[in-house]
Design an enzyme around this catalytic site. Structure first.
Site, PDB file in Angstrom:
ATOM      1  N   PHE A   1      25.156  54.692  78.728  1.00  0.00           N
ATOM      2  CA  PHE A   1      25.468  53.350  79.201  1.00  0.00           C
ATOM      3  C   PHE A   1      26.977  53.149  79.180  1.00  0.00           C
ATOM      4  CE2 PHE A   1      26.561  48.971  77.957  1.00  0.00           C
ATOM      5  CZ  PHE A   1      26.002  48.260  79.011  1.00  0.00           C
TER       6      PHE A   1
ATOM      7  N   ALA B   1      40.580  37.269  66.592  1.00  0.00           N
ATOM      8  CA  ALA B   1      40.486  38.694  66.894  1.00  0.00           C
ATOM      9  C   ALA B   1      40.090  38.888  68.347  1.00  0.00           C
ATOM     10  CB  ALA B   1      39.457  39.354  65.973  1.00  0.00           C
TER      11      ALA B   1
ATOM     12  N   GLU C   1      42.838  31.893  71.065  1.00  0.00           N
ATOM     13  CA  GLU C   1      41.755  31.382  70.220  1.00  0.00           C
ATOM     14  C   GLU C   1      42.154  30.183  69.377  1.00  0.00           C
ATOM     15  OE1 GLU C   1      39.748  34.407  67.964  1.00  0.00           O
ATOM     16  OE2 GLU C   1      39.124  35.470  69.787  1.00  0.00           O
TER      17      GLU C   1
ATOM     18  N   PRO D   1      32.381  54.057  61.199  1.00  0.00           N
ATOM     19  CA  PRO D   1      32.641  55.428  61.632  1.00  0.00           C
ATOM     20  C   PRO D   1      31.411  56.334  61.704  1.00  0.00           C
ATOM     21  CG  PRO D   1      33.457  55.080  59.410  1.00  0.00           C
ATOM     22  CD  PRO D   1      33.037  53.738  59.936  1.00  0.00           C
TER      23      PRO D   1
ATOM     24  N   GLU E   1      35.388  52.339  67.028  1.00  0.00           N
ATOM     25  CA  GLU E   1      36.196  51.117  67.078  1.00  0.00           C
ATOM     26  C   GLU E   1      37.212  51.106  65.934  1.00  0.00           C
ATOM     27  OE1 GLU E   1      35.812  46.265  67.176  1.00  0.00           O
ATOM     28  OE2 GLU E   1      34.286  47.398  66.118  1.00  0.00           O
TER      29      GLU E   1
ATOM     30  N   GLU F   1      36.537  32.908  79.673  1.00  0.00           N
ATOM     31  CA  GLU F   1      35.566  31.950  80.204  1.00  0.00           C
ATOM     32  C   GLU F   1      34.202  32.030  79.527  1.00  0.00           C
ATOM     33  OE1 GLU F   1      33.804  34.235  84.109  1.00  0.00           O
ATOM     34  OE2 GLU F   1      35.577  32.971  84.373  1.00  0.00           O
TER      35      GLU F   1
ATOM     36  N   GLU G   1      33.865  32.706  76.201  1.00  0.00           N
ATOM     37  CA  GLU G   1      34.145  32.642  74.769  1.00  0.00           C
ATOM     38  C   GLU G   1      34.317  31.184  74.345  1.00  0.00           C
ATOM     39  OE1 GLU G   1      36.972  35.150  71.821  1.00  0.00           O
ATOM     40  OE2 GLU G   1      37.985  34.283  73.548  1.00  0.00           O
TER      41      GLU G   1
END
Length: 184
Positions: free
Chosen positions: A15, A76, A96, A114, A119, A140, A142
């Protein structure tokens, strides 16, 4: 090659989405056997520990679909392709919270999970905060509520599992350590 390294034999892309991709790797284990690894690829993220001049921690309350609940977090966001983390941190802080800062300083970086994801979150400390009247808007899709709380209130939110993510728990512990060492 490390004696613990797993050699990738093949990769199957499962994916590819807007934020993450999922793949299954067949690997050769250190003992010569093979196994499968389900891996999430992520572009990385930033998080900002921002404290106002009156010692309030700037946070956002946001609904997290994966958890099916609202939690309180430090500002974040995801890195855009080719974006420098410190630029992303300043952008996310403004989008934010409406705050801009005089100084954005890198604190640390860590991998979130991990065992299955790559990430990497870069943590910054923002100082010299000022509220911007014409601040950039959130994405838009969030929706966040800005909150400013004391360190003591943040500790209570951790205990009550309203702060329930690693980056924000890390931020609270970092600020507790700074306070214990006599730094603000």
């Amino acid at each position: 090659m490390s004696s613990l390294e797993e050699k990738t034999l093949s990769t199957e892309k499962i994916f590819t989405g807007k934020i993450i991709s999922l793949q299954v790797d067949e690997v050769e284990l250190p003992n010569g056997k093979t196994s499968k690894r389900e891996l999430i690829k992520h572009p990385g993220a930033v998080a900002v520990i921002a404290v106002t001049p009156d010692h309030k921690i700037v946070m956002v309350e946001q609904y997290r679909k994966a958890l099916e609940r609202t939690i309180v977090e430090i500002p974040a966001g995801k890195l855009e392709q080719g974006e420098k983390p410190e630029i992303c941190a300043a952008r996310e802080l403004e989008e934010e919270t409406g705050y801009v800062c005089a100084k954005m300083e890198w604190l640390t970086s860590f991998y979130t999970s991990p065992g299955f994801a790559d990430e990497l979150v870069h943590i910054y400390v923002a100082t010299g905060l000022t509220k911007k009247e014409d601040a950039a808007e959130t994405d838009e899709d969030e929706f966040v509520h800005l909150i400013e709380i004391t360190l003591e209130e943040a500790v209570e939110l951790v205990k009550g599992q309203k702060i329930y993510d690693a980056k924000t728990a890390f931020a609270v512990q970092y600020l507790q350590l700074q306070k214990a060492m006599g730094r603000k």
